[in-house]
Scaffold this motif. Structure first.
Motif, mmCIF file in Angstrom:
data_model
loop_
_atom_site.group_PDB
_atom_site.id
_atom_site.type_symbol
_atom_site.label_atom_id
_atom_site.label_comp_id
_atom_site.label_asym_id
_atom_site.label_seq_id
_atom_site.Cartn_x
_atom_site.Cartn_y
_atom_site.Cartn_z
ATOM 1 N N ARG A 50 -8.505 12.586 -5.094
ATOM 2 C CA ARG A 50 -8.517 11.638 -3.990
ATOM 3 C C ARG A 50 -7.371 10.743 -4.017
ATOM 4 N NH1 ARG A 50 -12.186 7.148 -3.706
ATOM 5 N NH2 ARG A 50 -12.442 6.566 -6.183
ATOM 6 N N ASP A 51 -7.132 10.051 -3.177
ATOM 7 C CA ASP A 51 -5.910 9.071 -3.144
ATOM 8 C C ASP A 51 -6.646 7.702 -3.803
ATOM 9 O OD1 ASP A 51 -3.952 7.087 -0.974
ATOM 10 O OD2 ASP A 51 -4.136 7.102 -3.077
ATOM 11 N N TYR A 110 1.115 4.016 -2.901
ATOM 12 C CA TYR A 110 0.480 5.563 -2.159
ATOM 13 C C TYR A 110 2.134 6.430 -2.850
ATOM 14 C CZ TYR A 110 -0.937 9.094 0.944
ATOM 15 O OH TYR A 110 -1.509 10.383 1.314
ATOM 16 N N ARG A 111 3.075 6.048 -2.651
ATOM 17 C CA ARG A 111 4.431 6.647 -2.898
ATOM 18 C C ARG A 111 4.309 7.024 -4.455
ATOM 19 N NH1 ARG A 111 8.885 7.226 1.132
ATOM 20 N NH2 ARG A 111 8.602 5.319 2.183
ATOM 21 N N ARG A 158 0.819 -1.366 -0.086
ATOM 22 C CA ARG A 158 0.118 -0.037 -0.044
ATOM 23 C C ARG A 158 0.922 1.319 0.030
ATOM 24 N NH1 ARG A 158 -2.841 3.589 -0.958
ATOM 25 N NH2 ARG A 158 -4.010 4.957 0.700
ATOM 26 N N ILE A 159 1.826 1.443 0.838
ATOM 27 C CA ILE A 159 2.697 2.338 0.888
ATOM 28 C C ILE A 159 3.607 2.561 -0.277
ATOM 29 C CG2 ILE A 159 4.970 3.337 2.184
ATOM 30 C CD1 ILE A 159 3.572 2.277 4.521
ATOM 31 N N PHE A 180 1.822 7.040 -6.347
ATOM 32 C CA PHE A 180 0.945 7.953 -6.651
ATOM 33 C C PHE A 180 1.240 9.336 -6.419
ATOM 34 C CE2 PHE A 180 -3.095 10.154 -6.962
ATOM 35 C CZ PHE A 180 -3.571 10.866 -5.861
ATOM 36 N N LEU A 181 2.036 9.616 -5.348
ATOM 37 C CA LEU A 181 2.136 10.776 -5.010
ATOM 38 C C LEU A 181 3.271 11.429 -5.760
ATOM 39 C CD1 LEU A 181 1.836 10.812 -0.924
ATOM 40 C CD2 LEU A 181 0.459 11.988 -2.530
ATOM 41 N N GLU A 182 4.055 10.637 -6.145
ATOM 42 C CA GLU A 182 5.250 10.975 -6.871
ATOM 43 C C GLU A 182 4.867 11.432 -8.360
ATOM 44 O OE1 GLU A 182 8.903 8.217 -5.334
ATOM 45 O OE2 GLU A 182 8.166 7.470 -7.367
ATOM 46 N N ASN A 183 3.719 10.938 -8.868
ATOM 47 C CA ASN A 183 3.342 11.522 -10.055
ATOM 48 C C ASN A 183 1.900 11.175 -10.232
ATOM 49 O OD1 ASN A 183 2.847 12.203 -12.768
ATOM 50 N ND2 ASN A 183 4.845 11.475 -13.613
ATOM 51 N N PRO A 184 1.053 11.904 -9.586
ATOM 52 C CA PRO A 184 -0.326 11.967 -9.323
ATOM 53 C C PRO A 184 -1.050 12.277 -10.807
ATOM 54 C CG PRO A 184 0.349 14.036 -8.510
ATOM 55 C CD PRO A 184 1.444 13.222 -8.647
ATOM 56 N N ASP A 185 -0.471 13.038 -11.576
ATOM 57 C CA ASP A 185 -0.943 13.372 -13.025
ATOM 58 C C ASP A 185 -0.984 12.037 -13.872
ATOM 59 O OD1 ASP A 185 0.584 16.284 -12.880
ATOM 60 O OD2 ASP A 185 -1.349 16.036 -13.918
ATOM 61 N N CYS A 186 0.214 11.013 -13.718
ATOM 62 C CA CYS A 186 0.252 9.968 -14.459
ATOM 63 C C CYS A 186 -0.687 8.875 -13.931
ATOM 64 C CB CYS A 186 1.743 9.628 -14.424
ATOM 65 S SG CYS A 186 1.744 7.723 -14.667
ATOM 66 N N ALA A 220 -3.652 9.466 -12.035
ATOM 67 C CA ALA A 220 -5.029 9.562 -12.203
ATOM 68 C C ALA A 220 -5.251 9.540 -13.837
ATOM 69 C CB ALA A 220 -5.345 11.151 -11.647
ATOM 70 N N ARG A 221 -4.441 10.020 -14.564
ATOM 71 C CA ARG A 221 -4.727 9.902 -16.143
ATOM 72 C C ARG A 221 -4.453 8.601 -16.800
ATOM 73 N NH1 ARG A 221 -4.650 15.855 -18.092
ATOM 74 N NH2 ARG A 221 -4.061 16.797 -16.201
#
Lengths: 385, 386
Positions: free
Chosen positions: A261-262, A41-42, A37-38, A44-50, A52-53
């Motif tokens: 959101r995450d 999560y990392r 999970r971590i 995701f946070l390192e590249n939320p654009d990528c 989410a899209r």
């Protein structure tokens, strides 16, 4: 391969020194699931654009497929939301209910569910019909009889039943309920918040109009993910309760993204299901149901009280025990003190004029957890420590 | 504070290695220090969610709300956390009791989620809508205000919504004058401040709108995603959380503190993000970012041999829009993806007024070279030269 019980506890993310006899409210996860999970999560946070899209649109269908298969449903009828509240709000507010409609439910329905029903009544004048059950009526046949009586004598539009209720906690006759709904042309909603991972769920066979279940309570997914299922005929009617950028773009998109959101958490759904499958769902259910029963009987013995329902078959892995005290506010206070002093949290609630405690059992629990909880709580009640 | 803004700060941030970020604003990127604390909070939550949700959140949530409220100069009892702007906007609009007797005024440049909530109100509750169509040449403070006032004068508008800083295209909007117009014509004012905290100097007591919401993850260095919803006191008994849950009817504070199981530990990071801002100073951050977004976008326009959508620097925050040197928007979208996959930089593109535009954002870890790189690579992809 470790056995169920005490030795498994170290594989779980649980506060050191904490005795958990309430696995079911939010769920506790294996360390291996947290690790993944971590990582997710990392990422995701390192590249939320990528994420989410590109990543979510690709991964979300795969995860839905895994969860759908686990519940024997078609993936195109299954969607993720954050929690039961989001699922329930999305269902009930989109059925076009008005003052010509009536919602049937039990008094033991979860408070969130009752509030959504209250909201429909306040805002849209939808009629409501609550079946009042007392302790002695917590029996499969009686419950079904009351439900049928109401469906026969009133025009019920939609009815909701728990798969396993929360407080008090019992297994409910969902199969017979869905059949009654079909017989009387009632839309059926099963609140399966307690479901995946602690029940053997076969949605193709059960065939309700709507079903939702938390994957974090019993399916070892981090808090919190919910799966919402519906019959195909509703796919063009139901909208996500949160209207966002994909409103009108199809239900799949509406639930895939509905505001920042995450969303990386859904990737953990697969990890949780894999964890279950490494032991076998049946084995897990058997262990947990037996331990919840044994453990609660032990509590009742220590407290010199009794169980709310005496039939083991009415229970899943949560059992309700009468608290040996009459003042509920005092009992609530004791629940808090017991947590602070003895690092064990006992869930307490009022039902039918009395105070009850609910004990849950999962695969890292063992009998001594319930002995410890019972004795600690009793000491606090008696002001002995 | 040791490091200066720019390239050397990038290593302090949680950014995929090798990725060139010229779109800080969609979701936000956070400092490593904030992530470290976030993961600890998350572990603590998962280790004992019972304790976290029943005891810790009720204690910590008011403190986090107070920190955020102070940051925006508002009373904390009028401020609540949600997950995102969608939740805030849904809660506002659906709680105001609109009907076919009401009319909502908004701009064509309003964010798609906002336009969809308005569409939902129209479809479901037959609420009337009035959309002001702006073209490129109308993207001017005075023109926008004059069009808003005209509509408020000639129609009975119930509620109007305006961005603090719009998304696509991105410009700063005249929120102070807007709220004054709303008061003059007895219109409920909603400010979509999704782009707000951390990139604007927001003073809610001074601005005094009926409603305001802002993301704390876009520019306030909080992990994705937390939103702050503000409302005037008179609405505290009227607005409900769009997600009805166990605390429905127990007061707005409780309704937003818990509305279904979720990882509520993220709100603890709000304080970390705001502290991070304060160590640099908000004004310093805004100045750096606005200047770099402007400089960087002008450099892009030069490399592309095109132009900025709006030539007035004061109309911009830390996001600027540049004309894309290609007319086929589907092709441009495809190039966006190719450019990301091949050159590891995502250029936000959108259609407006019949043409394709790119939007560039600047944050404190960005430097001019980021925009040069983005511009060159995107051009190469457009020209199929790579």
């Amino acid at each position: 391969m470790k056995n169920f019980g005490k030795e498994l506890k170290e594989d779980f993310v649980i506060e050191p020194g904490y005795t958990c006899v309430n696995h079911s409210s939010f769920g506790y996860i294996p360390k291996c699931v947290l690790k993944q999970r971590i990582d997710n999560y990392r990422k995701f946070l390192e590249n939320p654009d990528c994420f989410a899209r590109y990543i979510i649109p690709k991964q979300s269908p795969l995860v839905r497929q895994t969860a759908a298969e686990f519940l024997n449903a078609s993936p195109n009828q299954c969607f993720f939301s954050n929690n039961s509240a989001e699922s329930m709000n999305s269902i009930l507010k989109n059925l076009g209910l008005s003052d010509k409609d009536t919602i049937l439910y039990l008094n033991i329905a979860y408070p969130m569910v009752k509030n959504v029903i209250k909201y429909m009544n306040t805002n849209f004048k939808v009629n409501t019909c609550m079946i009042e059950l007392k302790a002695e009526e917590l029996k499969k046949e009686i419950i079904l009889q009351y439900i049928e009586e109401n469906m026969k004598s009133k025009k019920i539009t939609v009815a909701i039943l728990d798969n396993i209720s929360s407080q008090p906690s019992l297994k409910l006759p969902t199969k017979e309920f869905v059949e009654l709904c079909k017989k009387y042309d009632v839309i059926s909603i099963i609140d399966g918040a307690h479901g995946a991972g602690i029940s053997e769920i076969d949605l193709k066979e059960l065939d309700p109009d709507f079903f939702f279940t938390n994957l974090n309570k019993w399916a070892f997914c981090p808090c919190s993910v919910n799966l919402l299922y519906m019959k195909e005929k509703y796919l063009n009617q139901i909208h996500n309760n949160t209207v966002s950028v994909f409103y009108g773009a199809g239900i799949e998109k509406e639930f895939e993204y509905y505001g920042t959101r995450d969303a990386s958490i859904i990737l953990s759904v697969i990890d949780g299901i894999n964890y279950i499958n490494s032991f076998g769902l049946k084995q897990i259910i058997e262990y947990c149901e037996n331990l919840a029963w044994e453990g609660s009987n032990l509590v009742a013995k220590i407290w010199e009280t009794e169980l709310l329902a005496q039939d083991k078959a009415m229970h899943s892995a949560m059992v309700n025990v009468l608290v040996p005290h009459k003042d509920h506010s005092y009992i609530m206070e004791c629940s808090r003190i017991c947590y602070e002093k003895h690092s064990v949290f006992v869930v307490v609630f009022e039902f039918d004029g009395k105070s009850w405690a609910r004990f849950s059992a999962t695969i890292y629990n063992c009998l001594e957890d319930y002995e410890y909880a019972a004795k600690s709580f009793l000491n606090v009640l008696k002001k002995e420590g | 504070m040791s490091k200066g803004f720019g390239k050397e700060l990038k290593e302090d941030f949680v950014i995929e290695s090798g990725y060139t970020c010229v779109n800080h604003s969609s979701f936000g990127y956070i400092p490593k220090s904030v992530l470290k604390q976030r993961i600890e909070n998350q572990k603590r939550f998962l280790e004992n969610p019972d304790s976290f949700i029943r005891f810790l959140v009720p204690k910590e949530s008011p403190i986090a709300r107070r920190t955020a409220a102070d940051f925006l100069n508002a009373n904390f009892n009028q401020c609540f956390f949600t997950s995102n702007s969608a939740e805030s906007m849904n809660s506002i609009m659906k709680g105001l009791g609109f009907s076919d007797k009401d009319t909502i005024l908004y701009l064509n440049i309003a964010y798609p989620m906002v336009q969809n909530v308005i569409k939902y109100m129209n479809t479901h509750d037959k609420v009337n809508t009035c959309r002001i169509e702006l073209k490129v040449e109308d993207l001017d403070k005075e023109i926008i205000l004059s069009l808003i006032e005209e509509n408020m004068k000639t129609k009975k508008i119930t509620v109007a919504i305006l961005d603090n800083i719009s998304s696509l295209p991105s410009i700063k909007l005249p929120t102070k004058e807007f709220v004054e117009l709303c008061k003059k014509y007895d219109v409920i004012s909603i400010i979509d401040g999704a782009h707000g905290a951390g990139i604007s100097e927001i003073n809610l007591k001074d601005l005094d709108p009926d409603f305001f919401f802002t993301n704390l993850n876009k520019w306030a260095f909080c992990p994705c995603s937390v939103n702050l919803l503000y409302m005037k006191e008179k609405y505290l008994n009227q607005i409900h959380n769009n997600t009805i849950s166990v605390f429905y009817g127990a007061g707005i504070e409780k309704e937003f503190e818990y509305y279904g199981t979720r990882d509520a530990s993220v709100i603890l990071s709000v304080v970390d993000g705001i502290n991070y801002i304060n160590q640099f100073g908000l004004q310093n951050i805004i100045q750096y970012c606005e200047n770099l977004a402007w400089e960087g976008s002008e450099l892009v326009a030069k490399i592309w041999e095109t132009e900025l959508m709006v030539k007035d620097k004061t109309m911009h925050s830390a996001m600027v829009n540049v004309l894309v040197p290609h007319k086929d928007h589907s092709y441009v979208l495809e190039c966006q993806r190719t450019c990301f996959e091949i050159h590891n930089v995502l250029v936000v593109v959108f259609e407006f007024d019949g043409r394709s535009w790119a939007r560039f954002s600047a944050s404190i870890y960005n430097g001019l070279e980021d925009y040069e790189y983005a511009a060159q690579q995107f051009l190469n992809v457009l020209r199929k030269e790579r």
